[in-house]
Design a protein around this motif. Structure first.
Motif, PDB file in Angstrom:
ATOM      1  N   THR A 292      10.462  -2.721   0.634  1.00  0.00           N
ATOM      2  CA  THR A 292      11.169  -2.342   1.677  1.00  0.00           C
ATOM      3  C   THR A 292      10.743  -1.114   2.269  1.00  0.00           C
ATOM      4  O   THR A 292      10.559  -0.203   1.795  1.00  0.00           O
ATOM      5  CB  THR A 292      12.736  -2.529   1.452  1.00  0.00           C
ATOM      6  OG1 THR A 292      13.156  -3.377   0.704  1.00  0.00           O
ATOM      7  CG2 THR A 292      13.521  -1.982   2.564  1.00  0.00           C
ATOM      8  N   GLY A 293      10.825  -1.215   3.754  1.00  0.00           N
ATOM      9  CA  GLY A 293      10.227  -0.065   4.479  1.00  0.00           C
ATOM     10  C   GLY A 293       8.493   0.075   4.479  1.00  0.00           C
ATOM     11  O   GLY A 293       8.173   1.153   5.121  1.00  0.00           O
ATOM     12  N   SER A 294       7.951  -0.651   3.599  1.00  0.00           N
ATOM     13  CA  SER A 294       6.596  -0.465   3.595  1.00  0.00           C
ATOM     14  C   SER A 294       5.908  -1.641   4.398  1.00  0.00           C
ATOM     15  O   SER A 294       6.116  -2.708   4.341  1.00  0.00           O
ATOM     16  CB  SER A 294       6.234  -0.378   2.237  1.00  0.00           C
ATOM     17  OG  SER A 294       4.465  -0.440   1.817  1.00  0.00           O
ATOM     18  N   ASP A 295       4.365  -1.306   4.694  1.00  0.00           N
ATOM     19  CA  ASP A 295       3.681  -2.393   5.097  1.00  0.00           C
ATOM     20  C   ASP A 295       2.516  -2.868   4.094  1.00  0.00           C
ATOM     21  O   ASP A 295       1.395  -3.443   4.536  1.00  0.00           O
ATOM     22  CB  ASP A 295       2.924  -2.072   6.326  1.00  0.00           C
ATOM     23  CG  ASP A 295       4.145  -2.027   7.472  1.00  0.00           C
ATOM     24  OD1 ASP A 295       5.118  -2.581   7.242  1.00  0.00           O
ATOM     25  OD2 ASP A 295       4.054  -1.017   8.484  1.00  0.00           O
TER      26      ASP A 295
END
Length: 343
Positions: free
Chosen positions: A158-161
């Motif tokens: 979550t919150g990462s690419d």
């Protein structure tokens, strides 16, 4: 009774009704002993040599349990996701391991010792040492490399690419021909996406090894029933499980145990409730121990197999005037088509 019969059929999904994977009911019995493990790998990494010894010990335990339980050796051992390297972050490529060298030597030796296939999950350093994949390597009974599955759907926090901190996703979902049948593999987050599971079914997979950190049971049960294959999870926590093509959990390990061994028969049939089946007792009355089954009253269906090398389960079914679930659905669908019922 008619309502119960129709209800038993409607729990079978449309894809399985068409049975894209051919029925194996007319093949001779094929008993396969599979071992799995539940083992966490969090914490400080002990070094490759100690980790390989630890994993070899798990395979030894599976082989010993197989001999105690069934009187013969293991056919397939499935280890948990990332078992060789543990969970990596940061410089994933730099901390991945190559298959050639100590990893191959350790598992080739262990496979030859127990004359079994081994699914070896690891962050795999690819040729050229500039990329890595979250992989499951299949080692054959003679220690040979059978093939490699590279995880298609890498986890994204979550919150990462980032795809698992820079790992490279796989591009295909191969099925491997083993001497006992066709084996497919998926890894952890693959459970969330249809492609790999559908592709394995298209290629005729009969058993799917699922090394995973996640101990999910609902998702793999749905995959098993939709695609009509066995699924074997090998996990870090809570449980490791065997899922039947009925969707039922056949066997499951929970703490404090670490290994579980189960015999499967890849030549089986799934039968819905019917008046003549008597919840499976019709097979007991006619064939005794020559036939085996697990019938689930709560699902109005069961899985059946033969213990007689000379008589396939399909022949036993026909002798009782019964049909497999997909045969009944196909027959009823034709009636619906005549009546104008939409698919």
């Amino acid at each position: 009774m008619i309502q119960a019969f129709l209800a038993a059929l409607t729990v079978w999904p449309a894809g399985a009704a068409e049975l894209k994977v051919p029925s194996t009911a007319d093949r001779a019995p094929r008993k396969v002993i599979v071992g799995t493990a539940m083992q966490a790998f969090w914490g400080e990494y002990p070094g490759l040599e100690k980790r390989l010894a630890q994993l070899g010990g798990l395979v030894d335990q599976m082989a010993e349990e197989s001999r105690k339980k069934y009187g013969r050796g293991l056919d397939l051992a499935v280890l948990p996701e990332m078992a060789v390297t543990g969970e990596l972050s940061g410089d994933v490529v730099g901390r991945s391991v190559a298959f050639e060298g100590p990893v191959r030597e350790a598992f080739a030796r262990k496979a030859r010792e127990h004359r079994c296939y081994i699914v070896v999950p690891t962050y795999l350093l690819e040729d050229g040492r500039k990329a890595c994949s979250n992989a499951a390597i299949l080692v054959g009974r003679k220690g040979e490399l059978v093939g490699i599955y590279r995880k298609l759907h890498l986890a994204v926090h979550t919150g990462s690419d980032s795809l698992e901190d820079g790992a490279t996703p796989g591009k295909e979902a191969p099925v491997f021909q083993c001497d006992f049948g066709k084996l497919g593999m998926q890894i952890c987050f693959d459970i969330e996406y249809d492609y790999g599971w559908r592709e394995l079914a298209r290629q005729g997979a009969e058993v799917v090894a699922w090394p995973t950190q996640s101990p999910q049971t609902t998702h793999p049960a749905a995959r098993a029933i939709a695609h009509r294959y066995y699924i074997v999870s090998s996990t870090w926590r809570d449980n490791a499980s065997f899922f039947e093509p009925t969707g039922k959990i056949l066997a499951q390990i929970k703490e404090p145990a670490h290994v579980l061994v189960q015999e499967l028969d890849l030549s089986y049939a799934i039968l819905p409730w019917s008046p003549g089946l008597h919840n499976g007792d019709a097979f007991k009355e006619k064939y005794g121990t020559r036939a085996g089954f697990r019938y689930y009253r709560d699902e109005d269906r069961g899985i059946f197999w033969s213990n007689d090398p000379q008589v396939p389960i399909g022949e036993m079914i026909r002798s009782l005037g019964l049909n497999e679930a997909h045969e009944e659905l196909r027959r009823i669908r034709k009636l619906y088509e005549k009546a104008g019922v939409p698919e």
